[in-house]
Write a protein that holds these residues in place. Structure first.
Motif, PDB file in Angstrom:
ATOM      1  N   LEU A  41       0.859  -1.123   0.031  1.00  0.00           N
ATOM      2  CA  LEU A  41      -0.030  -0.207   0.070  1.00  0.00           C
ATOM      3  C   LEU A  41       0.780   0.996   0.136  1.00  0.00           C
ATOM      4  O   LEU A  41       0.607   2.266  -0.724  1.00  0.00           O
ATOM      5  N   ARG A  42       2.061   1.408   0.816  1.00  0.00           N
ATOM      6  CA  ARG A  42       3.111   2.504   0.550  1.00  0.00           C
ATOM      7  C   ARG A  42       2.251   3.522   1.325  1.00  0.00           C
ATOM      8  O   ARG A  42       2.317   4.707   0.665  1.00  0.00           O
ATOM      9  N   LEU A  43       1.344   3.416   2.313  1.00  0.00           N
ATOM     10  CA  LEU A  43       0.712   4.725   2.892  1.00  0.00           C
ATOM     11  C   LEU A  43       1.464   5.165   3.889  1.00  0.00           C
ATOM     12  O   LEU A  43       2.292   4.815   4.567  1.00  0.00           O
ATOM     13  N   ARG A  44       1.230   6.564   4.192  1.00  0.00           N
ATOM     14  CA  ARG A  44       1.907   7.459   5.264  1.00  0.00           C
ATOM     15  C   ARG A  44       0.973   7.795   6.280  1.00  0.00           C
ATOM     16  O   ARG A  44      -0.463   7.842   5.891  1.00  0.00           O
ATOM     17  N   PRO A  45       1.243   8.119   7.361  1.00  0.00           N
ATOM     18  CA  PRO A  45       0.080   8.421   8.506  1.00  0.00           C
ATOM     19  C   PRO A  45      -0.615   9.715   7.934  1.00  0.00           C
ATOM     20  O   PRO A  45      -0.305  10.421   7.360  1.00  0.00           O
ATOM     21  N   ARG A  67      -4.959   1.102  12.518  1.00  0.00           N
ATOM     22  CA  ARG A  67      -4.158   1.308  13.747  1.00  0.00           C
ATOM     23  C   ARG A  67      -2.518   1.073  13.436  1.00  0.00           C
ATOM     24  O   ARG A  67      -1.818   1.871  14.036  1.00  0.00           O
ATOM     25  N   ALA A  68      -2.290   0.082  12.716  1.00  0.00           N
ATOM     26  CA  ALA A  68      -0.646  -0.046  12.322  1.00  0.00           C
ATOM     27  C   ALA A  68      -0.065   1.059  11.658  1.00  0.00           C
ATOM     28  O   ALA A  68       1.081   1.298  11.636  1.00  0.00           O
ATOM     29  N   LEU A  69      -0.993   1.682  10.554  1.00  0.00           N
ATOM     30  CA  LEU A  69      -0.282   2.786   9.667  1.00  0.00           C
ATOM     31  C   LEU A  69      -0.593   3.956  10.066  1.00  0.00           C
ATOM     32  O   LEU A  69      -0.497   5.071   9.515  1.00  0.00           O
ATOM     33  N   GLY A  88      -5.395   4.515  -0.733  1.00  0.00           N
ATOM     34  CA  GLY A  88      -5.245   3.022  -0.982  1.00  0.00           C
ATOM     35  C   GLY A  88      -6.606   2.377  -0.715  1.00  0.00           C
ATOM     36  O   GLY A  88      -7.448   2.923  -0.034  1.00  0.00           O
ATOM     37  N   ILE A  89      -6.500   1.375  -1.104  1.00  0.00           N
ATOM     38  CA  ILE A  89      -7.628   0.302  -0.957  1.00  0.00           C
ATOM     39  C   ILE A  89      -7.315  -1.036  -0.827  1.00  0.00           C
ATOM     40  O   ILE A  89      -6.214  -1.522  -1.305  1.00  0.00           O
TER      41      ILE A  89
END
Length: 218
Positions: A5-9, A29-31, A80-81
């Motif tokens: 996903l490569r997501l940021r907070p 929660r994790a990201l 992201g999805i």
């Protein structure tokens, strides 16, 4: 899923076919990302909403009743999805992929898990399905250990039926137990994959000058 996903907070994650919210809430929660969960079942959405305070602070996750082909979410707002074993239940799978493209921002990624029978007729290639929906296929990887995981999970569900009914209610518990009874015998023939799709970025498109040069043969 986290690495793909490569997501940021602070970014926005959509969980399509979220069920009772477990995977989406864990990722939220994790990201440290905002979550919107979508599911066709009002019962599942109610349970997901009830579970939310145990995972994330108020306002970080919301859930709504909708189909994955028509989420009513705004255009190009999702970073992201995730869609975990839900696409196969959509009456219009291509419509669901096009909906993913619509809600993803340019450069955003969708991570899907999908399972099927190894002996089933060959489905269209993921690269073709992605292209038809205006997406790019980044990766497709088989998960060889997943059938054993499901076998163990189905054993736990059937072995803890009373706990399921107490915590989730009879309707949700019966749905899970029916799934276990129906799918467990076929696990040996199951093929599972994780697919990562990406909505092309604006920067991916050739500039107008480059396009003109290509057309002129320069």
């Amino acid at each position: 899923m986290i690495s793909r996903l490569r997501l940021r907070p602070g970014q926005r994650l959509i969980d399509l076919g979220c069920g009772t919210g477990g995977a989406g809430l864990w990722l939220s929660r994790a990201l440290s990302v905002h979550l919107v969960g979508v599911d066709i079942s009002p019962t599942a959405i109610a349970l997901a909403t009830r579970r939310t305070p145990a995972f994330v602070p108020p306002g970080q996750a919301t859930f709504r009743v909708a189909t994955i082909e028509a989420t009513s979410l705004p255009d190009a707002r999702a970073d992201g999805i995730v869609c975990i074993d839900a696409l196969g239940f959509a009456p219009d799978r291509m419509g669901a992929l096009r909906e993913m493209r619509r809600v993803l921002r340019p450069g955003g990624r969708a991570v899907l898990t999908s399972g099927g029978r190894r002996t089933a007729p060959a489905a269209p290639a993921w690269s073709d399905r992605a292209a038809a929906a205006g997406l790019e296929l980044e990766s497709e990887e088989e998960r060889p250990d997943e059938p054993a995981m499901w076998h163990r999970l189905y054993q736990l569900w059937t072995g803890h039926e009373a706990d399921l009914r107490r915590h989730l209610g009879d309707q949700q518990a019966e749905s899970m137990l029916t799934e276990a009874r129906t799918h467990a015998p076929a696990l040996g023939n199951r093929r599972s994959v994780t697919v990562t799709l990406r909505r092309p970025s604006i920067e991916d498109a050739p500039s107008s000058a480059t396009a003109r040069q290509s057309r002129s043969g320069a």
